[in-house]
Scaffold this active site. Structure first.
Site, PDB file in Angstrom:
ATOM      1  N   ASN A  13      11.381  65.669  51.416  1.00  0.00           N
ATOM      2  CA  ASN A  13      12.568  65.530  51.317  1.00  0.00           C
ATOM      3  C   ASN A  13      13.193  66.731  52.011  1.00  0.00           C
ATOM      4  OD1 ASN A  13      15.344  65.786  50.721  1.00  0.00           O
ATOM      5  ND2 ASN A  13      15.155  65.916  48.467  1.00  0.00           N
ATOM      6  N   TRP A  14      13.485  66.788  53.253  1.00  0.00           N
ATOM      7  CA  TRP A  14      13.849  67.958  54.053  1.00  0.00           C
ATOM      8  C   TRP A  14      15.191  68.537  53.711  1.00  0.00           C
ATOM      9  CZ3 TRP A  14      12.652  66.891  60.028  1.00  0.00           C
ATOM     10  CH2 TRP A  14      11.379  67.010  60.167  1.00  0.00           C
ATOM     11  N   LYS A  15      16.013  68.007  52.858  1.00  0.00           N
ATOM     12  CA  LYS A  15      17.431  68.464  52.627  1.00  0.00           C
ATOM     13  C   LYS A  15      18.067  68.762  53.749  1.00  0.00           C
ATOM     14  CE  LYS A  15      15.223  69.438  48.056  1.00  0.00           C
ATOM     15  NZ  LYS A  15      15.284  70.170  46.774  1.00  0.00           N
ATOM     16  N   HIS A  99      19.788  61.860  44.000  1.00  0.00           N
ATOM     17  CA  HIS A  99      19.060  63.324  43.985  1.00  0.00           C
ATOM     18  C   HIS A  99      19.602  64.052  42.899  1.00  0.00           C
ATOM     19  CE1 HIS A  99      17.358  66.911  44.888  1.00  0.00           C
ATOM     20  NE2 HIS A  99      16.392  66.479  45.180  1.00  0.00           N
ATOM     21  N   GLU A 101      20.734  66.759  43.307  1.00  0.00           N
ATOM     22  CA  GLU A 101      21.602  67.858  44.142  1.00  0.00           C
ATOM     23  C   GLU A 101      22.932  67.037  44.660  1.00  0.00           C
ATOM     24  OE1 GLU A 101      18.929  69.215  47.125  1.00  0.00           O
ATOM     25  OE2 GLU A 101      17.837  70.409  45.524  1.00  0.00           O
ATOM     26  N   GLU A 171      12.160  63.747  38.865  1.00  0.00           N
ATOM     27  CA  GLU A 171      12.309  65.105  39.261  1.00  0.00           C
ATOM     28  C   GLU A 171      13.047  65.888  38.276  1.00  0.00           C
ATOM     29  OE1 GLU A 171      11.939  65.426  43.761  1.00  0.00           O
ATOM     30  OE2 GLU A 171      14.237  65.053  43.124  1.00  0.00           O
ATOM     31  N   GLY A 177      12.848  73.529  43.270  1.00  0.00           N
ATOM     32  CA  GLY A 177      13.091  74.704  44.004  1.00  0.00           C
ATOM     33  C   GLY A 177      13.131  75.779  43.313  1.00  0.00           C
ATOM     34  N   SER A 217       8.926  71.277  43.125  1.00  0.00           N
ATOM     35  CA  SER A 217       7.986  72.308  43.292  1.00  0.00           C
ATOM     36  C   SER A 217       6.598  71.755  43.391  1.00  0.00           C
ATOM     37  CB  SER A 217       7.966  73.575  41.943  1.00  0.00           C
ATOM     38  OG  SER A 217       9.315  74.009  42.205  1.00  0.00           O
ATOM     39  N   GLY A 238      10.194  68.763  48.290  1.00  0.00           N
ATOM     40  CA  GLY A 238      11.153  69.651  49.273  1.00  0.00           C
ATOM     41  C   GLY A 238      10.491  70.533  49.899  1.00  0.00           C
TER      42      GLY A 238
HETATM   43  P1  PGA Z   1      11.211  70.798  45.861  1.00  0.00           P
HETATM   44  O1  PGA Z   1      12.172  69.773  45.981  1.00  0.00           O
HETATM   45  O2  PGA Z   1       9.978  70.489  46.104  1.00  0.00           O
HETATM   46  O3  PGA Z   1      11.454  72.000  46.895  1.00  0.00           O
HETATM   47  O4  PGA Z   1      11.499  71.703  44.397  1.00  0.00           O
HETATM   48  C1  PGA Z   1      12.010  68.676  45.609  1.00  0.00           C
HETATM   49  C2  PGA Z   1      13.398  67.894  45.725  1.00  0.00           C
HETATM   50  O5  PGA Z   1      14.306  68.222  45.171  1.00  0.00           O
HETATM   51  O6  PGA Z   1      13.245  66.554  45.994  1.00  0.00           O
END
Ligand code: PGA
Length: 257
Positions: A13-15, A99, A101, A171, A177, A217, A238
């Site tokens: 997931n590149w965001k 997600h 976010e 998640e 993150g 993470s 991510g």
């Molecule tokens: P992260 O993000 O691996 O940077 O913690 C995962 C995600 O939000 O899908």
């Protein structure tokens, strides 16, 4: 992982990272160093503008391209939004829905998540539905109830036949993150509780064939231990998906017996 009953899926997931030019460089590097073993499926969920270049470059590889969001309507006056049909027309195969976010920063609710799941299925996309608790909810001890609610609402009206297209990603928000990865036991416990919810909703056969990923993470160092849990069928990654080398190491961990 349990490859006998279900697919292992490693998804990046590149965001909001990488321009189309950067995506091109990444896709070329990843493609050229993919391991031969094909024990896991690989997905890259890229920003909308990177989709055409990613699809073009990864066409003959076994890496599917995904999006990170969509709108639930088919078309209409929704400035700035993208429909499921638009994604499918570009040969997108997966789409992340709900997600944390999106839920927290863009006020998405469980009900809009459900509408998006239906829109994605109608267009032939595989929804990757994200669920997870925040730190306070974990400390209050309501994680499993909350997740059961999120899953039930997200899947409301989804037929047993359509369940084969669904991927769930657990998640925990406190792990995203932050570098505070869930322990393999914590991840395994919630993923198995999710399978329990699916069993109640759809029966044992569908529950055991649904891919349930862990995200938060996950990286090249902890992937093997997380994936060793019976009910953790892959990862939604991510930060560690932004570098082809670390992403490849996670793919390799998912390819182990
Ligand atoms: P992260 O993000 O691996 O940077 O913690 C995962 C995600 O939000 O899908």
């Amino acid at each position: 992982m349990n490859r006998k009953y279900r697919k292992t899926i490693i998804a990046g997931n590149w965001k909001m990272h990488k321009t189309p030019s950067e995506a091109k460089v990444f896709a070329e590097q990843l493609k050229s160093s993919l391991p031969r073993a094909k024990r896991c499926s690989i997905v890259l969920c890229v920003p909308y503008v990177d989709i055409p270049v990613a699809v073009k470059l990864l066409k003959d590889s076994r890496i599917a391209v995904g999006a990170q969001n969509l709108h639930w309507e088919e078309a209409g006056p929704f400035t700035g939004e993208i429909s499921a049909a638009m994604l499918a027309d570009l040969d997108v195969k997966y789409v992340i829905i709900g997600h944390s976010e999106r839920r927290n920063l863009f006020f998405e609710s469980d009900l809009t998540v459900n509408k998006k799941v239906h829109a994605a299925l109608k267009a032939g996309l595989h929804p990757i539905i994200c669920v997870g608790e925040d730190q306070d909810q974990r400390e209050l001890g309501v994680t499993l109830e909350l997740i059961a609610y999120q899953i039930k609402t997200a899947l409301a009206g989804v037929s047993p036949e359509d369940m084969r297209h669904i991927v769930i990603a657990y998640e925990p928000i406190w792990a995203i993150g932050t570098g505070n990865t869930a322990t393999p036991e914590q991840a395994g416990q919630v993923c198995s509780a999710i399978r329990g919810v699916l069993r109640k909703l759809y029966g044992a056969r569908i529950a055991r064939s649904t891919t349930i990923q862990y995200g938060g993470s996950m990286n090249e160092k902890n992937a093997a231990d997380l994936l060793a849990q019976e009910d953790v069928d892959g990862g939604l990654i991510g930060s560690a998906s932004l570098n082809p080398e670390t992403f490849l190491q996670i793919i390799q961990a998912a390819n182990q017996d």
